[in-house]
Design an enzyme around this catalytic site. Structure first.
Site, PDB file in Angstrom:
ATOM      1  N   HIS A 306       0.828  -1.203   0.000  1.00  0.00           N
ATOM      2  CA  HIS A 306       0.000   0.000   0.000  1.00  0.00           C
ATOM      3  C   HIS A 306       0.858   1.247   0.000  1.00  0.00           C
ATOM      4  O   HIS A 306       2.014   1.228   0.411  1.00  0.00           O
ATOM      5  CB  HIS A 306      -1.056   0.030   1.106  1.00  0.00           C
ATOM      6  CG  HIS A 306      -0.575  -0.229   2.484  1.00  0.00           C
ATOM      7  ND1 HIS A 306       0.063   0.706   3.234  1.00  0.00           N
ATOM      8  CD2 HIS A 306      -0.647  -1.351   3.244  1.00  0.00           C
ATOM      9  CE1 HIS A 306       0.339   0.181   4.412  1.00  0.00           C
ATOM     10  NE2 HIS A 306      -0.066  -1.056   4.447  1.00  0.00           N
ATOM     11  N   HIS A 349       7.273   2.110  11.072  1.00  0.00           N
ATOM     12  CA  HIS A 349       8.149   3.073  10.426  1.00  0.00           C
ATOM     13  C   HIS A 349       8.664   4.125  11.394  1.00  0.00           C
ATOM     14  O   HIS A 349       8.191   4.261  12.518  1.00  0.00           O
ATOM     15  CB  HIS A 349       7.463   3.723   9.211  1.00  0.00           C
ATOM     16  CG  HIS A 349       6.427   4.763   9.528  1.00  0.00           C
ATOM     17  ND1 HIS A 349       6.345   5.941   8.822  1.00  0.00           N
ATOM     18  CD2 HIS A 349       5.453   4.822  10.443  1.00  0.00           C
ATOM     19  CE1 HIS A 349       5.349   6.665   9.289  1.00  0.00           C
ATOM     20  NE2 HIS A 349       4.794   6.020  10.273  1.00  0.00           N
ATOM     21  N   GLU A 355       3.932  13.254  13.722  1.00  0.00           N
ATOM     22  CA  GLU A 355       2.547  12.871  13.452  1.00  0.00           C
ATOM     23  C   GLU A 355       1.692  12.975  14.711  1.00  0.00           C
ATOM     24  O   GLU A 355       1.904  12.247  15.669  1.00  0.00           O
ATOM     25  CB  GLU A 355       2.505  11.424  12.969  1.00  0.00           C
ATOM     26  CG  GLU A 355       3.422  11.115  11.795  1.00  0.00           C
ATOM     27  CD  GLU A 355       3.415   9.627  11.456  1.00  0.00           C
ATOM     28  OE1 GLU A 355       2.655   8.875  12.084  1.00  0.00           O
ATOM     29  OE2 GLU A 355       4.183   9.235  10.578  1.00  0.00           O
ATOM     30  N   HIS A 379       3.360  10.694  17.544  1.00  0.00           N
ATOM     31  CA  HIS A 379       4.583   9.985  17.164  1.00  0.00           C
ATOM     32  C   HIS A 379       5.503  11.034  16.567  1.00  0.00           C
ATOM     33  O   HIS A 379       5.347  11.450  15.428  1.00  0.00           O
ATOM     34  CB  HIS A 379       4.254   8.850  16.194  1.00  0.00           C
ATOM     35  CG  HIS A 379       3.297   7.856  16.781  1.00  0.00           C
ATOM     36  ND1 HIS A 379       2.065   7.571  16.237  1.00  0.00           N
ATOM     37  CD2 HIS A 379       3.386   7.115  17.909  1.00  0.00           C
ATOM     38  CE1 HIS A 379       1.448   6.679  17.001  1.00  0.00           C
ATOM     39  NE2 HIS A 379       2.225   6.396  18.011  1.00  0.00           N
ATOM     40  N   HIS A 385       7.133   3.656  15.332  1.00  0.00           N
ATOM     41  CA  HIS A 385       5.787   3.281  15.753  1.00  0.00           C
ATOM     42  C   HIS A 385       5.192   2.346  14.718  1.00  0.00           C
ATOM     43  O   HIS A 385       5.796   2.104  13.673  1.00  0.00           O
ATOM     44  CB  HIS A 385       4.910   4.515  15.968  1.00  0.00           C
ATOM     45  CG  HIS A 385       4.875   5.453  14.795  1.00  0.00           C
ATOM     46  ND1 HIS A 385       5.891   6.312  14.490  1.00  0.00           N
ATOM     47  CD2 HIS A 385       3.942   5.636  13.829  1.00  0.00           C
ATOM     48  CE1 HIS A 385       5.594   7.005  13.409  1.00  0.00           C
ATOM     49  NE2 HIS A 385       4.415   6.606  12.981  1.00  0.00           N
TER      50      HIS A 385
HETATM   51 FE   LIG Z   1       3.273   7.083  11.258  1.00  0.00          FE
END
Ligand SMILES: [Fe+2]
Length: 456
Positions: A306, A349, A355, A379, A385
């Site tokens: 994705h 990642h 974020e 994050h 995370h």
């Molecule tokens: Fe993320």
């Protein structure tokens, strides 16, 4: 006693009653609207005398010399010019509304954080007193970065008005219905919708259904715009026609009033004798708007893997570096998952961007528990995370049929700048101390054999 005056007020009221919820479609359109017939000059901006004795005034949202495709300004025809809508200022304190830089010595911003919904208190709180800053990033004085806030609003502003010279506000309601009575018209806003309130726009916030709770992204930088779609083409994601700007609406109201101004991170109060929401007609492309998130058309993978979450960007506020946003507003909503032989949830990642997420309703696929409606997570820059163990095991062992992710709507304020927690976020908000433990039960599956320990 309401001191409303004269027949123009009556006309305005009639207009409002019949047209309060009228909107004009389009993002960044060159709109024109008038609350009284003939109030808007045609074919020109500055007639020697405006109709109805109005004052002509320009509101510039970009520098005069900004490139024409980015240039935004609106011409207002108003009962009084804005110089009458402020007087001498005095500083006031709104201690829970913070601006960057706001780095607290005894707060650790480095960490993966998650909060339960900030509960309502018994206090009467307005849009101003109910704003609680969670994170700040960048620098309000140099117009880069952002702040994220939670609002808890139970009380309408009465003869109180506000504008932020620092920022445009992106409002994401989670609970309750608010009405934004602005200089340029009225917007009502409920959960699953968002609104953009431009820098400098004067408004009052009323509670239609309370208590109201939601999220705000305060953008210090360049305005939000629609992201380029690249090879996707001219359609899908957020479409321009689904954004709605209000029609002109004015108040001719004589009453002792307070205007609060946010300027360089500080709050100032000024007293006037009337409502500043007195724009009878306007034209231009610098205006508030709202958007129904249910109109967002998500794009995704249709065979395997994705794409990056940027595929879900609703709005982006650029920085000076191409493709590196001051803020991206990203939406994770209902969608089908059809990918074959693919780990379908968001992958693990580390990200150079920071974020901040909020849950509007439902369940988020990477965290089936713990991230609940009204809750937030952070994050920060370069902090790893990803899915918790339940999500990882579930997705790794799932029978991969087409599956609809239903009943889910979360969002992300993603910025190129690290986000610093406020004291409120670190000490007063319901921080989940055990969030970091959600990855504890992830097992080592490597044993040197190609098949690993999956089936052992
Ligand atoms: Fe993320």
């Amino acid at each position: 006693m309401d001191q409303r005056t004269d027949s123009s007020q009556k006309l305005g009221e009639e207009r409002r009653n019949s047209a309060a919820l009228e909107y004009m479609p389009g993002f960044g359109n060159d709109f024109e609207t008038e609350a009284l017939p003939g109030a808007l000059p045609q074919g020109r901006n500055s007639p020697q005398k405006c109709a109805y004795g109005l004052y002509g005034e320009q509101l510039s949202g970009t520098a005069f010399t900004a490139p024409s495709h980015q240039n935004e300004r609106t011409w207002c025809y108003r009962i009084r010019p804005s110089v009458k809508h402020t007087s001498r200022f005095r500083k006031i304190d709104l201690p829970l509304w913070k601006s960057a830089p706001n780095v607290c010595d005894d707060v650790v911003s480095l960490g993966q954080y998650r909060w339960d919904p900030v509960p309502h208190s018994g206090d009467e709180l307005t849009w101003l007193t109910g704003m609680r800053t969670m994170t700040t990033a960048g620098d309000v004085n140099t117009q880069v970065g952002m702040a994220s806030h939670i609002y808890l609003v139970t009380k309408s502003m009465e003869d109180e008005y506000f504008f932020s010279a620092d920022s445009e506000l992106l409002v994401v309601p989670q609970e309750g219905v608010l009405r934004f009575c602005t200089e340029l018209g009225v917007i009502e806003l409920e959960p699953k919708e968002i609104a953009i309130l431009p820098r400098g726009l004067v408004y009052r916030v009323e509670v239609i259904e309370g208590p109201a709770r939601g999220f705000v992204c305060e953008n210090y930088g360049q305005k939000f715009e629609l992201p380029g779609r690249g090879p996707i083409g001219a359609n899908c994601m957020a479409n321009r026609r689904d954004f709605k700007a209000p029609v002109a609406h004015f108040e001719d109201r004589e009453a002792p009033s307070t205007v609060t101004v946010k300027w360089c991170g500080q709050f100032h109060e000024t007293k006037i004798g009337h409502s500043p929401l007195d724009v009878v007609a306007w034209h231009g492309n610098y205006a508030p708007c709202k958007y129904d998130l249910r109109n967002y058309c998500p794009i995704g993978s249709i065979l395997f893997d994705h794409p990056d979450p940027s595929i879900f960007t609703v709005l982006t506020a650029p920085s000076g570096v191409p493709g590196t946003a001051n803020i991206d507003f990203v939406l994770f909503r209902e969608r089908w998952m059809v990918m074959e032989d693919t780990f379908r949830p968001p992958w693990y990642h580390k990200n150079i961007m920071s974020e901040l997420m909020g849950n509007i309703y439902g369940q988020y696929d990477a965290k089936p528990q713990g991230f609940i409606p009204g809750g937030m997570s952070l994050h920060n820059m370069m902090l790893p995370h990803g899915p918790d163990n339940t999500a990882f095991e579930g997705a790794s062992n799932a029978d991969l049929k087409p599956e609809k992710l239903d009943n889910t709507m979360s969002f992300m304020f993603e910025t190129r700048f690290p986000q610093h927690l406020t004291e409120f976020a670190a000490k007063d908000a319901p921080l989940q101390d055990d969030y970091i433990d959600c990855w504890d039960s992830l097992e080592k599956k490597f044993d040197g054999t190609p098949e690993g320990t999956w089936n052992k």
